[in-house]
Scaffold this motif. Structure first.
Motif, PDB file in Angstrom:
ATOM      1  N   ASP A 132      66.918  30.896   5.891  1.00  0.00           N
ATOM      2  CA  ASP A 132      67.310  29.930   4.843  1.00  0.00           C
ATOM      3  C   ASP A 132      68.817  29.875   4.665  1.00  0.00           C
ATOM      4  N   LEU A 133      69.446  31.016   4.894  1.00  0.00           N
ATOM      5  CA  LEU A 133      70.869  31.144   4.636  1.00  0.00           C
ATOM      6  C   LEU A 133      71.705  30.135   5.422  1.00  0.00           C
ATOM      7  N   VAL A 134      71.252  29.779   6.615  1.00  0.00           N
ATOM      8  CA  VAL A 134      72.060  28.886   7.464  1.00  0.00           C
ATOM      9  C   VAL A 134      72.198  27.493   6.836  1.00  0.00           C
ATOM     10  N   PRO A 135      71.105  26.811   6.521  1.00  0.00           N
ATOM     11  CA  PRO A 135      71.292  25.501   5.871  1.00  0.00           C
ATOM     12  C   PRO A 135      71.941  25.616   4.503  1.00  0.00           C
ATOM     13  N   ARG A 136      71.715  26.751   3.834  1.00  0.00           N
ATOM     14  CA  ARG A 136      72.320  26.897   2.506  1.00  0.00           C
ATOM     15  C   ARG A 136      73.844  27.018   2.606  1.00  0.00           C
ATOM     16  N   LEU A 137      74.305  27.718   3.642  1.00  0.00           N
ATOM     17  CA  LEU A 137      75.753  27.801   3.839  1.00  0.00           C
ATOM     18  C   LEU A 137      76.340  26.412   4.102  1.00  0.00           C
ATOM     19  N   VAL A 138      75.587  25.607   4.858  1.00  0.00           N
ATOM     20  CA  VAL A 138      76.041  24.229   5.128  1.00  0.00           C
ATOM     21  C   VAL A 138      76.134  23.463   3.804  1.00  0.00           C
ATOM     22  N   GLN A 139      75.091  23.610   2.980  1.00  0.00           N
ATOM     23  CA  GLN A 139      75.073  22.891   1.697  1.00  0.00           C
ATOM     24  C   GLN A 139      76.211  23.350   0.776  1.00  0.00           C
ATOM     25  N   LEU A 140      76.443  24.673   0.737  1.00  0.00           N
ATOM     26  CA  LEU A 140      77.516  25.190  -0.112  1.00  0.00           C
ATOM     27  C   LEU A 140      78.879  24.717   0.391  1.00  0.00           C
ATOM     28  N   SER A 141      79.014  24.663   1.701  1.00  0.00           N
ATOM     29  CA  SER A 141      80.280  24.179   2.278  1.00  0.00           C
ATOM     30  C   SER A 141      80.505  22.728   1.878  1.00  0.00           C
ATOM     31  N   GLU A 142      79.416  21.961   1.891  1.00  0.00           N
ATOM     32  CA  GLU A 142      79.547  20.544   1.509  1.00  0.00           C
ATOM     33  C   GLU A 142      79.977  20.412   0.042  1.00  0.00           C
ATOM     34  N   VAL A 143      79.453  21.311  -0.797  1.00  0.00           N
ATOM     35  CA  VAL A 143      79.872  21.288  -2.207  1.00  0.00           C
ATOM     36  C   VAL A 143      81.363  21.612  -2.304  1.00  0.00           C
ATOM     37  N   LEU A 144      81.806  22.619  -1.522  1.00  0.00           N
ATOM     38  CA  LEU A 144      83.226  23.005  -1.565  1.00  0.00           C
ATOM     39  C   LEU A 144      84.128  21.875  -1.067  1.00  0.00           C
ATOM     40  N   VAL A 145      83.685  21.196   0.003  1.00  0.00           N
ATOM     41  CA  VAL A 145      84.478  20.079   0.539  1.00  0.00           C
ATOM     42  C   VAL A 145      84.601  18.981  -0.518  1.00  0.00           C
ATOM     43  N   ALA A 146      83.462  18.650  -1.139  1.00  0.00           N
ATOM     44  CA  ALA A 146      83.471  17.582  -2.147  1.00  0.00           C
ATOM     45  C   ALA A 146      84.323  17.979  -3.344  1.00  0.00           C
ATOM     46  N   SER A 147      84.206  19.250  -3.745  1.00  0.00           N
ATOM     47  CA  SER A 147      84.973  19.725  -4.888  1.00  0.00           C
ATOM     48  C   SER A 147      86.472  19.702  -4.574  1.00  0.00           C
TER      49      SER A 147
ATOM     50  N   PRO B  37      68.971  24.631  11.364  1.00  0.00           N
ATOM     51  CA  PRO B  37      67.649  25.232  11.517  1.00  0.00           C
ATOM     52  C   PRO B  37      66.728  24.754  10.393  1.00  0.00           C
ATOM     53  N   THR B  38      65.484  25.092  10.492  1.00  0.00           N
ATOM     54  CA  THR B  38      64.553  24.701   9.426  1.00  0.00           C
ATOM     55  C   THR B  38      64.834  25.546   8.195  1.00  0.00           C
ATOM     56  N   ALA B  39      64.570  25.006   7.029  1.00  0.00           N
ATOM     57  CA  ALA B  39      64.890  25.707   5.783  1.00  0.00           C
ATOM     58  C   ALA B  39      63.729  25.621   4.817  1.00  0.00           C
ATOM     59  N   PRO B  40      62.857  26.607   4.861  1.00  0.00           N
ATOM     60  CA  PRO B  40      61.728  26.557   3.942  1.00  0.00           C
ATOM     61  C   PRO B  40      62.187  26.679   2.488  1.00  0.00           C
ATOM     62  N   GLY B  41      63.086  27.657   2.205  1.00  0.00           N
ATOM     63  CA  GLY B  41      63.715  27.766   0.897  1.00  0.00           C
ATOM     64  C   GLY B  41      62.796  28.195  -0.220  1.00  0.00           C
ATOM     65  N   ASP B  42      63.412  28.838  -1.221  1.00  0.00           N
ATOM     66  CA  ASP B  42      62.625  29.155  -2.401  1.00  0.00           C
ATOM     67  C   ASP B  42      62.714  27.992  -3.370  1.00  0.00           C
ATOM     68  N   ARG B  43      61.911  28.037  -4.377  1.00  0.00           N
ATOM     69  CA  ARG B  43      61.809  26.876  -5.273  1.00  0.00           C
ATOM     70  C   ARG B  43      63.026  26.735  -6.175  1.00  0.00           C
ATOM     71  N   GLN B  44      63.737  27.843  -6.381  1.00  0.00           N
ATOM     72  CA  GLN B  44      64.869  27.780  -7.308  1.00  0.00           C
ATOM     73  C   GLN B  44      66.124  27.216  -6.655  1.00  0.00           C
ATOM     74  N   TRP B  45      66.171  27.251  -5.358  1.00  0.00           N
ATOM     75  CA  TRP B  45      67.405  26.850  -4.673  1.00  0.00           C
ATOM     76  C   TRP B  45      67.860  25.435  -5.018  1.00  0.00           C
ATOM     77  N   PRO B  46      66.962  24.439  -4.971  1.00  0.00           N
ATOM     78  CA  PRO B  46      67.429  23.076  -5.294  1.00  0.00           C
ATOM     79  C   PRO B  46      68.043  22.996  -6.690  1.00  0.00           C
ATOM     80  N   ALA B  47      67.444  23.679  -7.652  1.00  0.00           N
ATOM     81  CA  ALA B  47      67.977  23.628  -9.025  1.00  0.00           C
ATOM     82  C   ALA B  47      69.347  24.282  -9.082  1.00  0.00           C
ATOM     83  N   ARG B  48      69.486  25.422  -8.354  1.00  0.00           N
ATOM     84  CA  ARG B  48      70.774  26.124  -8.395  1.00  0.00           C
ATOM     85  C   ARG B  48      71.861  25.296  -7.690  1.00  0.00           C
ATOM     86  N   LEU B  49      71.452  24.660  -6.606  1.00  0.00           N
ATOM     87  CA  LEU B  49      72.404  23.810  -5.877  1.00  0.00           C
ATOM     88  C   LEU B  49      72.834  22.618  -6.743  1.00  0.00           C
ATOM     89  N   HIS B  50      71.858  22.062  -7.452  1.00  0.00           N
ATOM     90  CA  HIS B  50      72.151  20.946  -8.342  1.00  0.00           C
ATOM     91  C   HIS B  50      73.173  21.372  -9.410  1.00  0.00           C
TER      92      HIS B  50
END
Lengths: 147, 593
Positions: free
Chosen positions: B158-173, B7-20
């Motif tokens: 926002d939660l939907v794409p964020r879960l995808v992103q977090l899952s990708e971090v877990l897979v990579a980790s 889905p579309t993910a407008p997101g808050d501004r802090q999310w990219p930094a926290r994901l990084h």
């Protein structure tokens, strides 16, 4: 190993390392910190007076890791002195030494060592061996105890 | 359950930094549990999230369940909390497919999203978003993170794409941790193989070598180790064993010797050429596993590898494991270790066999017993060079001739091996025959020289003959003839040591050996000491030859019960280089003058 039949209470989450080599002491400390961060470790470089010091304690270590080749009271003599005291009978004594000589193994077992573990030169192997010994005795002492 | 991917993910501004920050953490963590803690902490800060769970599945079986809420830190439950059959099956994602997010209505009954549904409902959730992803360890290995929400999320939350992103971090980790562990494990196994090889090279005694390897393997590889070897009878017999606990050692020894189940397992490894690896139900009926008694109860796995050298099974290598199954040694390491051990055993056995043959042949070339002769005590000793696998050429003999005289012989054929052995036999027997017939020592050596020249032998021989003749009183006339041989020593009853002069060149080289007999008188208490150059050429670390110490050693040893053996023992102790065969022959005239 059963708890609490000697004079001092057995602290299964604590390991006493008797080792005179600073390099080996550092390696043991580093290895145990990596594999068992929850374990309390204490180091002494000489065996002189150790049995008396242990008897005076309120809490005994669950496991003693003993080097055989030490100045002063050697490892064999210290092992015999520990095993001569019924108050220390529940303490697991693991001989950790650089010899694989069958004669040394037999002598250590005859003197009452619970384990005889070879001390490898390679640190990864050193850590694996140490982990194997600590895990084994932790498993023996049952779930829920630190060791 | 409905798919809500991308889905579309407008997101808050802090999310990219926290994901990084999370990606950075994923490069440092030591295990996936630690990474999960970071991920759960982050996801619990998302608006509306009441609880988070993580599950790990392998082939339809739940390995563990983790849970966390804002007020409760991460806890992990190992294994299924109840029978696996109670969970409705969820389709496993492919090993490398992208994470897929599913929406679950937790009000649709207790079976919905089991087992996570109950946990999330307990935290007050009515809806759940589940991100399901493969872990790349093969089909059927996957994980899911679920978040519990009070209200139904919007499809474009926002939660939907964020879960995808977090899952990708877990897979990579997970991938990084797994690779790092594999690397670490391989390095440790290689270090073990290197140490084991060193131990195997350190001794030529099979029993001791195997004892050392078994000791080294415990607990580096497993908690218990047994090596069996085939005996001549064809029976597999335990030759070395080690257990991490002294108290379990007799139990392991007993099993290795007598247990039929284990014997059948070893037979399987040998007969079928199979690397045996048993755990779980595979241990049923044997002395290991939960159904067994005594120390065997704690054994979770057993491996057996056949030891093969030159295409033939020579034994087996068995390990018993009490550790987690994932820490059981890899087939690669076990095969490698078995191969190295088999080669070491084969080499050592071949060496021992050859050495036994050499010793046997060597002693066949020497007299079985020295003669008894009134008034003279004879002593001899022979030492084979430590590292030699060839027959040496030193020899000695003692012969009583037809006139009742005693002839003593010592000699040395140049070189080693079959040819040297043949020449040694020839030299000793030629001299014996001639001396028995009463031929003089000088003549006997000249005749031997002629024989060697006739044979065109390309080796030379040194020899010495001493002929003792009673003079009627307490004294003996002694005639000594040497041909290129070290000169003998006489230790007088008073303690002084004299070298007996002599001339004469090697035998088997030129027709005229130029021997010049030396004559002396020996009295009771005197000792004649003859030897080969292995004794004199023993060299200390400082470069000193034993020859320099020999007169003093002879002075001291002459009155000992076995002076020949004593001299050889002293030279052996002294020697660091110059390892050669050594023969010593001593004649001590008994009684005091």
């Amino acid at each position: 190993m059963t708890a609490g039949t000697g004079t001092g209470r057995l602290d299964p989450g604590s390991v006493l390392v008797v080792e005179d080599s600073p390099e080996d002491t550092e390696a043991i400390e580093r290895a145990l910190r990596q594999t068992h961060p929850d374990l309390r470790t204490e180091f002494v470089a000489r065996g002189d007076g150790l049995v008396e010091a242990l008897l005076a304690r309120e809490e005994l270590p669950g496991l003693i890791l003993l080097d055989l080749n030490m100045p002063g009271v050697g490892g064999h003599a210290l092992l015999a002195a520990i095993r001569a005291r019924p108050e220390l009978r529940d303490v697991t004594v693991v001989v950790f030494t650089s010899s694989t000589s069958p004669h040394e193994v037999e002598a250590s077992y005859a003197a009452g060592a619970d384990s005889y573990i070879y001390k490898p030169v390679n640190f990864r192997l050193f850590r694996t061996v140490l982990k194997g010994a600590v895990d084994y005795w932790r498993q023996q002492s049952g779930p829920g105890t630190g060791l | 359950m409905s798919g809500v991917n991308e889905p579309t993910a407008p997101g808050d501004r802090q999310w990219p930094a926290r994901l990084h920050g999370l990606w950075q953490a994923s490069q440092d963590v030591a295990d996936v549990t630690e990474m999960s803690r970071h991920v759960y902490t982050l996801i619990l800060t998302e608006p509306g999230v009441l609880a988070v769970t993580g599950t790990r599945w392998r082939h339809g079986e739940l390995r563990y369940l983790r849970r966390a809420t804002a007020g409760e830190p991460l806890t992990t439950t190992a294994g299924p909390p109840r029978a696996t059959a109670a969970f409705p099956p969820r389709p496993a994602p492919g090993p490398d497919s992208r994470p897929v997010v599913h929406l679950h209505d937790l009000g649709a009954g207790h079976g919905a999203l089991a087992p996570e549904g109950d946990v999330l409902r307990d935290a007050g959730a009515r809806w759940a978003l589940e991100a399901r992803f493969g872990l790349g360890d093969g089909d059927g290995d996957w994980a899911a993170i679920c978040v519990g929400l009070a209200g139904r999320p919007e499809p474009d939350a926002d939660l939907v794409p964020r879960l995808v992103q977090l899952s990708e971090v877990l897979v990579a980790s997970h991938r990084r941790v797994t690779q790092s562990r594999e690397h670490e494990r391989r390095q440790t196994e290689d270090a073990f193989l290197a140490e084991a090889s060193l131990q195997m090279d350190s001794s030529l005694d099979v029993q001791e070598t195997l004892g050392r390897v078994a000791r080294l393997a415990v607990p580096a590889v497993a908690e218990g180790c047994v090596v069996h070897l085939f005996q001549r009878s064809g029976r597999l017999t335990p030759v070395a064993s080690a257990h991490v606990a002294a108290v379990a050692q007799p139990w392991l020894d007993g099993l290795a010797r007598d247990d039929r189940w284990l014997a059948a397992l070893l037979g399987r490894a040998v007969d079928q050429g199979e690397d045996v690896r048993l755990s779980g139900a595979g241990l049923d009926g044997g002395p290991f596993g939960p159904g067994a008694a005594g120390p065997g109860t704690a054994v979770r796995a057993v491996t057996v590898n056949a030891l093969r050298a030159r295409g033939k099974a020579i034994g087996t290598l068995t390990f018993t494991y009490q550790r987690d199954l994932e820490d059981v040694a890899t087939p690669r390491m076990l095969r490698d270790l078995a191969l190295r051990a088999a080669l070491a055993i084969d080499t050592t056995t071949a060496y021992e066999q050859r050495r036994r043959h050499v010793e046997l042949l060597q002693f066949q070339l020497l007299p079985r017993a020295l003669p008894t002769w009134p008034g003279v005590a004879l002593h001899s000793a022979y030492e084979v060079a430590d590292d030699s696998l060839d027959v040496g050429g030193d020899f000695y003999d003692a012969v009583v001739d037809r006139d009742g005289r005693l002839a003593l012989v010592i000699g040395d054929v140049c070189g080693r091996g079959a040819e040297a052995a043949a020449m040694t036999g020839l030299a000793r027997n030629t001299l014996r025959t001639l001396l028995e017939d009463g031929t003089s020592p000088a003549n006997a050596l000249e005749r031997l020289n002629a024989t060697l020249l006739d044979q065109s032998a390309n080796r030379f021989v040194t020899a010495l003959v001493a002929l003792l003749t009673p003079t009627g009183g307490a004294e003996y006339a002694v005639e000594v003839v040497t041909a290129g041989h070290p000169r003998p020593l006489v230790r007088r009853a008073g303690g002084q040591v004299e070298e007996i002069p002599g001339a004469g060149v090697f035998l088997g080289v030129v027709p005229d050996i130029g021997v010049e007999p030396a004559r002396l008188t020996m009295s009771p208490g005197d000792t004649l000491v003859m030897f080969t150059d292995g004794l004199t050429e023993a060299r200390s670390a400082e470069g000193t030859m034993f020859e320099e110490l020999l007169p003093a050693a002879v002075a001291e040893c002459a009155e000992r019960p076995d002076p020949a053996a004593e001299l050889i023992a002293r030279a052996s102790k002294f020697r660091t280089t110059g390892n050669d065969d050594t023969a010593v022959l001593v004649a001590r005239l008994e009684g005091r003058p």
